[in-house]
Motif scaffolding. Sequence first.
Motif, PDB file in Angstrom:
ATOM      1  N   CYS A  78       1.356 -22.136   8.026  1.00  0.00           N
ATOM      2  CA  CYS A  78       0.350 -22.733   7.142  1.00  0.00           C
ATOM      3  C   CYS A  78       1.055 -23.851   6.373  1.00  0.00           C
ATOM      4  CB  CYS A  78      -0.211 -21.703   6.176  1.00  0.00           C
ATOM      5  SG  CYS A  78      -0.814 -20.179   6.974  1.00  0.00           S
ATOM      6  N   ASP A  79       0.832 -25.112   6.743  1.00  0.00           N
ATOM      7  CA  ASP A  79       1.724 -26.150   6.228  1.00  0.00           C
ATOM      8  C   ASP A  79       1.039 -27.322   5.549  1.00  0.00           C
ATOM      9  OD1 ASP A  79       0.744 -27.599   8.351  1.00  0.00           O
ATOM     10  OD2 ASP A  79       2.656 -27.809   9.397  1.00  0.00           O
ATOM     11  N   HIS A 103       5.194 -26.687   3.831  1.00  0.00           N
ATOM     12  CA  HIS A 103       4.952 -27.908   4.597  1.00  0.00           C
ATOM     13  C   HIS A 103       6.148 -28.214   5.482  1.00  0.00           C
ATOM     14  CE1 HIS A 103       4.141 -32.181   5.449  1.00  0.00           C
ATOM     15  NE2 HIS A 103       2.887 -31.852   5.262  1.00  0.00           N
ATOM     16  N   ARG A 104       5.883 -28.740   6.666  1.00  0.00           N
ATOM     17  CA  ARG A 104       6.960 -29.024   7.626  1.00  0.00           C
ATOM     18  C   ARG A 104       7.969 -30.009   7.052  1.00  0.00           C
ATOM     19  NH1 ARG A 104       2.529 -32.158   9.491  1.00  0.00           N
ATOM     20  NH2 ARG A 104       1.694 -30.357  10.583  1.00  0.00           N
ATOM     21  N   ASP A 121       0.853 -27.618  -1.807  1.00  0.00           N
ATOM     22  CA  ASP A 121       0.254 -26.784  -2.833  1.00  0.00           C
ATOM     23  C   ASP A 121      -0.666 -25.712  -2.247  1.00  0.00           C
ATOM     24  OD1 ASP A 121      -0.235 -29.718  -4.918  1.00  0.00           O
ATOM     25  OD2 ASP A 121       1.513 -28.408  -4.711  1.00  0.00           O
ATOM     26  N   GLU A 122      -0.423 -24.459  -2.647  1.00  0.00           N
ATOM     27  CA  GLU A 122      -1.369 -23.367  -2.412  1.00  0.00           C
ATOM     28  C   GLU A 122      -1.732 -23.191  -0.943  1.00  0.00           C
ATOM     29  OE1 GLU A 122      -4.616 -24.088  -5.099  1.00  0.00           O
ATOM     30  OE2 GLU A 122      -3.385 -23.703  -6.867  1.00  0.00           O
ATOM     31  N   MET A 123      -0.734 -23.310  -0.057  1.00  0.00           N
ATOM     32  CA  MET A 123      -1.012 -23.168   1.377  1.00  0.00           C
ATOM     33  C   MET A 123      -1.587 -21.798   1.724  1.00  0.00           C
ATOM     34  SD  MET A 123       1.606 -25.361   0.832  1.00  0.00           S
ATOM     35  CE  MET A 123       3.115 -24.405   0.967  1.00  0.00           C
ATOM     36  N   CYS A 146       7.399 -18.176   1.449  1.00  0.00           N
ATOM     37  CA  CYS A 146       6.474 -18.864   0.547  1.00  0.00           C
ATOM     38  C   CYS A 146       7.254 -19.986  -0.130  1.00  0.00           C
ATOM     39  CB  CYS A 146       5.908 -17.902  -0.491  1.00  0.00           C
ATOM     40  SG  CYS A 146       4.926 -16.555   0.209  1.00  0.00           S
ATOM     41  N   GLY A 147       7.172 -21.191   0.441  1.00  0.00           N
ATOM     42  CA  GLY A 147       7.919 -22.322  -0.081  1.00  0.00           C
ATOM     43  C   GLY A 147       6.993 -23.351  -0.699  1.00  0.00           C
ATOM     44  N   GLY A 148       7.245 -24.613  -0.397  1.00  0.00           N
ATOM     45  CA  GLY A 148       6.404 -25.666  -0.942  1.00  0.00           C
ATOM     46  C   GLY A 148       6.706 -25.961  -2.396  1.00  0.00           C
ATOM     47  N   ASP A 149       5.840 -26.735  -3.015  1.00  0.00           N
ATOM     48  CA  ASP A 149       6.071 -27.203  -4.378  1.00  0.00           C
ATOM     49  C   ASP A 149       5.375 -26.370  -5.444  1.00  0.00           C
ATOM     50  OD1 ASP A 149       7.700 -29.265  -3.627  1.00  0.00           O
ATOM     51  OD2 ASP A 149       6.097 -30.738  -3.484  1.00  0.00           O
TER      52      ASP A 149
END
Length: 238
Positions: A78-79, A103-104, A121-123, A146-149
Amino acid sequence: SHFCVTRMPSAFNLLLLTAAVTCNALHRIDCQGDNNCSNTTVRCDSSDDCIVHCARNGCAYVDIYCPVQAAVNCTVICDEQNACLSATIHANFSDAFELICQHRNSGRSKANDRSMANYDDEMCKQITVFGENGNSGQLAHFNVICGGDWKSCLGAHFYCAHSMACNIVCNGSASCKSAVITSPTQESLTVECDGLASCESLLIQAEHASDLRVTGCTAPNACVDMSIYCPTIASQCY
């Protein structure tokens, strides 16, 4: 079906899954753009390794069913923002399960790349993953990233598979805030809290795990207001 399906040959799959004992065909499902799968049911082939790729709200409010045969793997990616918002993943019986909410191109500065705005955000906000009846085996695992910003897995609920080690990585800001993690039975649970407020108000239910390890907690508010129920089967809680 309204989404794209691509089958990769076994030789290609062998390069991707070098640790696997057997070599399965790869069933790929793309839910993005014109192939949006939101508000539908997505089913992997029962006997093939499966990758579900969700972007641009592609798997919002979707029920995803992983393969049900032994010795197969299931990966859900989910990116982009809200790619898997409130989705439900049924990972029962898969030999190995991976959920990647990141995100990739995560890690690139949004300030310098307007195309990245809101993509991290909030993927996987409010996603639910059921993995209670996973298959046991030397290579079996249940992994979530669970990564991302910002708030990638906010309010999520992860039910680890009973018979395989469970690893939840919360390395984005507020990535696992207000989430719930239910441990496997008589297997280990590891939770990494490596981002700003990454595990704030997280509930860990590990009464039935063989051991629990919570790592990180060095970033500001990373582990504030956490609730942890340690294993009762064995007194191993770190």
